[in-house]
Design a protein around this motif. Structure first.
Motif, mmCIF file in Angstrom:
data_model
loop_
_atom_site.group_PDB
_atom_site.id
_atom_site.type_symbol
_atom_site.label_atom_id
_atom_site.label_comp_id
_atom_site.label_asym_id
_atom_site.label_seq_id
_atom_site.Cartn_x
_atom_site.Cartn_y
_atom_site.Cartn_z
ATOM 1 N N PRO A 14 -22.183 16.091 42.427
ATOM 2 C CA PRO A 14 -21.758 14.808 41.892
ATOM 3 C C PRO A 14 -20.234 14.709 41.829
ATOM 4 C CG PRO A 14 -22.403 16.248 40.100
ATOM 5 C CD PRO A 14 -22.736 16.972 41.370
ATOM 6 N N ILE A 15 -19.712 13.513 41.996
ATOM 7 C CA ILE A 15 -18.257 13.372 41.944
ATOM 8 C C ILE A 15 -17.747 13.526 40.515
ATOM 9 C CG2 ILE A 15 -18.034 11.981 44.038
ATOM 10 C CD1 ILE A 15 -17.741 9.511 42.127
ATOM 11 N N ILE A 16 -18.597 13.250 39.530
ATOM 12 C CA ILE A 16 -18.270 13.477 38.119
ATOM 13 C C ILE A 16 -19.457 14.186 37.486
ATOM 14 C CG2 ILE A 16 -17.707 12.432 35.888
ATOM 15 C CD1 ILE A 16 -16.554 10.037 37.409
ATOM 16 N N PHE A 17 -19.260 15.418 37.028
ATOM 17 C CA PHE A 17 -20.354 16.173 36.414
ATOM 18 C C PHE A 17 -20.306 15.945 34.897
ATOM 19 C CE2 PHE A 17 -22.984 20.088 37.717
ATOM 20 C CZ PHE A 17 -23.997 19.761 36.825
ATOM 21 N N ALA A 18 -20.460 14.701 34.518
ATOM 22 C CA ALA A 18 -20.453 14.304 33.111
ATOM 23 C C ALA A 18 -21.134 12.956 33.003
ATOM 24 C CB ALA A 18 -19.029 14.240 32.562
#
Length: 505
Positions: A14-18
């Motif tokens: 994922p481009i943002i792991f949040a």
């Protein structure tokens, strides 16, 4: 050219792991802007900016508060967990930025915000009833402005020219009778999360649905030559539940679909999927899959642009809190300060609470996958009888490590709500005024474990309590967050001073 292509193929999904769910994305020139859902957190509807679709920074919020109501304020035993503002729609039209969102049932309204400067904000706000579920804002070429909303039986309303309400002389109508149909006759999650785009004269409507028995969440795409239809639909992507989002083009002519994936306790994490056009349809992914790598610049990490450490030192003119922080529900501004003691965040008490989830002024930041650690240094010298202050892994089934005052004595405690009820697991006597607290989170392959520890000197860490099995629970509908808290259970007027908060991956 080959060397350059290899060098660029570094961005990871994922481009943002949040937890950044329900994204809506636009491009203006070479800048990209994205809004997301944070529901019961304040300020609300974060606005993020990127120049490469991978590295994002929070630059603004749409609002400071939805309103002044008991459920928004955590008063009278009420709250808005899993409610508040849901999926937003971000648009740019004739020099103005627009954002729509809706409050699921409290206050039960649709909101439209606009500004000429998305980075500085100053959003103008209007609201009206009813609350249009998962609405998408759309400016058509003929000057008409629409909201498309609903689930499965998708409907469309036309807005007044000033966008302050729905045109009363234009009836609401059904746009697509059964938007879930491409996924099969029986679905567990009916098509929702509408996002409408117009590309080369054709209309493309994106939705998410889940086949029967909560099968793999699926991207549904409908296409039409006219907004009034007829619409034809097909499955756009079925891969690991990566779904809900829309289309974005780059300034150099490439296309991507932005989507998210439910990934356990860390929340709903954003993916980018390359798009090619075939027979006037957007074709998502590579061989029907979301790739693990992308031909985009490498991520520089989420720190300090989406989460950040904070020493609580403020220079003149600096904001009291960086944008990475959000309060749980409406905060009481009389009961927190970074000015009363230089270099510290002070959380004060003024009422009696019996439940952590009903306590006011819990200050939060996102956790990060696959691994992240949050820690703080706490001065407990001014806490009063019955006070409880510390650090939390915050969701419905939360975990806390902090200091309680009982019978004039202080104890380091670990509390777990893994059973659905808060239970003190362990306590250790504390005889000094400062205590270091730490939570280590592991979201690797959905392991979803949090471990709690404390330190007397900041060097040697001692585990306390047990490992919390973190669970993404719909009543809170949000990934786990690190939270700084202080609340009273017997006396009021005490306070806790946090010297710093530090986050690392």
């Amino acid at each position: 050219m080959l060397v350059q292509a290899v060098a660029l193929a570094q961005a990871q999904n994922p481009i943002i792991f949040a937890d950044v769910p329900d994204m809506s994305m636009i491009r203006v020139g070479k800048n990209y802007y994205m809004s997301s859902t944070t529901m019961h957190m304040n300020p609300g509807v974060p606005i993020m900016k990127s120049t490469d679709l991978v590295n994002w920074k929070i630059i603004n919020y749409a609002y400071d508060s939805l309103g002044d109501l008991p459920a928004l304020n955590l008063t009278e035993g009420k709250n808005i967990y899993s409610r508040g503002s849901w999926a937003s729609s971000l648009r740019y039209h004739k020099g103005m930025y627009y954002l729509t969102t809706f409050a699921h049932d409290i206050p039960g309204e649709t909101y439209i915000f606009k500004t000429q400067d998305i980075e500085k904000g100053n959003w103008q706000r209007v609201s009206f009833k009813p609350s249009y579920h998962d609405n998408t804002l759309f400016f058509d070429d003929d000057g008409k402005v629409y909201l498309i909303h609903g689930g499965d039986r998708l409907k469309i309303v036309e807005l007044n020219e000033d966008l302050k309400g729905v045109k009363q002389d234009v009836p609401e109508r059904v746009l697509i009778e059964n938007a879930s149909e491409p996924a099969g006759k029986n679905v567990s999650l009916a098509a929702e999360g509408s996002q409408l785009f117009k590309v080369n004269g054709k209309y493309y409507l994106f939705n998410i649905c889940a086949p029967a028995n909560w099968g793999m969440r699926t991207v549904i795409i409908h296409r039409a030559d006219n907004i009034n239809g007829p619409w034809e639909g097909k499955i756009g992507l079925q891969d690991r539940g990566i779904a809900q989002g829309g289309l974005i083009d780059t300034h150099d002519g490439r296309w991507f679909s932005y989507l998210f994936r439910d990934f356990g306790a860390v929340g709903r994490i954003p993916y980018l999927v390359p798009v090619k056009w075939q027979d006037c349809w957007p074709v998502l992914g590579q061989n029907g899959k979301a790739p693990d790598t992308l031909d985009l610049p490498i991520s520089k990490g989420l720190i300090p642009n989406l989460v950040a450490s904070d020493e609580f030192n403020r220079k003149k003119g600096q904001a009291a809190l960086p944008l990475v922080w959000q309060w749980n529900h409406n905060q009481d501004n009389k009961l927190w300060s970074i000015q009363e003691r230089k270099g510290y965040l002070r959380l004060k008490t003024a009422r009696i609470d019996t439940s952590f989830v009903q306590a006011r002024n819990t200050l939060t930041q996102r956790t990060i996958g696959p691994l992240s650690t949050g820690s703080t240094l706490l001065d407990v010298s001014k806490m009063k009888e019955g006070d409880f202050a510390g650090l939390s892994a915050f969701q419905k089934k939360f975990g806390q490590v902090g200091v309680k005052v009982e019978n004039g004595q202080k104890f380091i405690v670990m509390v777990s709500a893994s059973s659905g009820k808060a239970v003190e697991v362990q306590r250790v006597s504390l005889t000094q005024k400062y205590i270091y607290l730490k939570i280590d989170c592991d979201f690797t392959d959905k392991r979803d474990e949090a471990k709690f520890s404390y330190s007397i000197d900041g060097k040697v860490w001692n585990p306390i309590g047990n490992t919390l099995k973190m669970v993404y629970d719909i009543p809170h509908f949000m990934g786990y967050r690190f939270g700084l808290f202080n609340y009273a259970t017997k006396e009021t007027g005490g306070y806790a001073d946090f010297d710093w908060f530090r986050i690392k991956t």
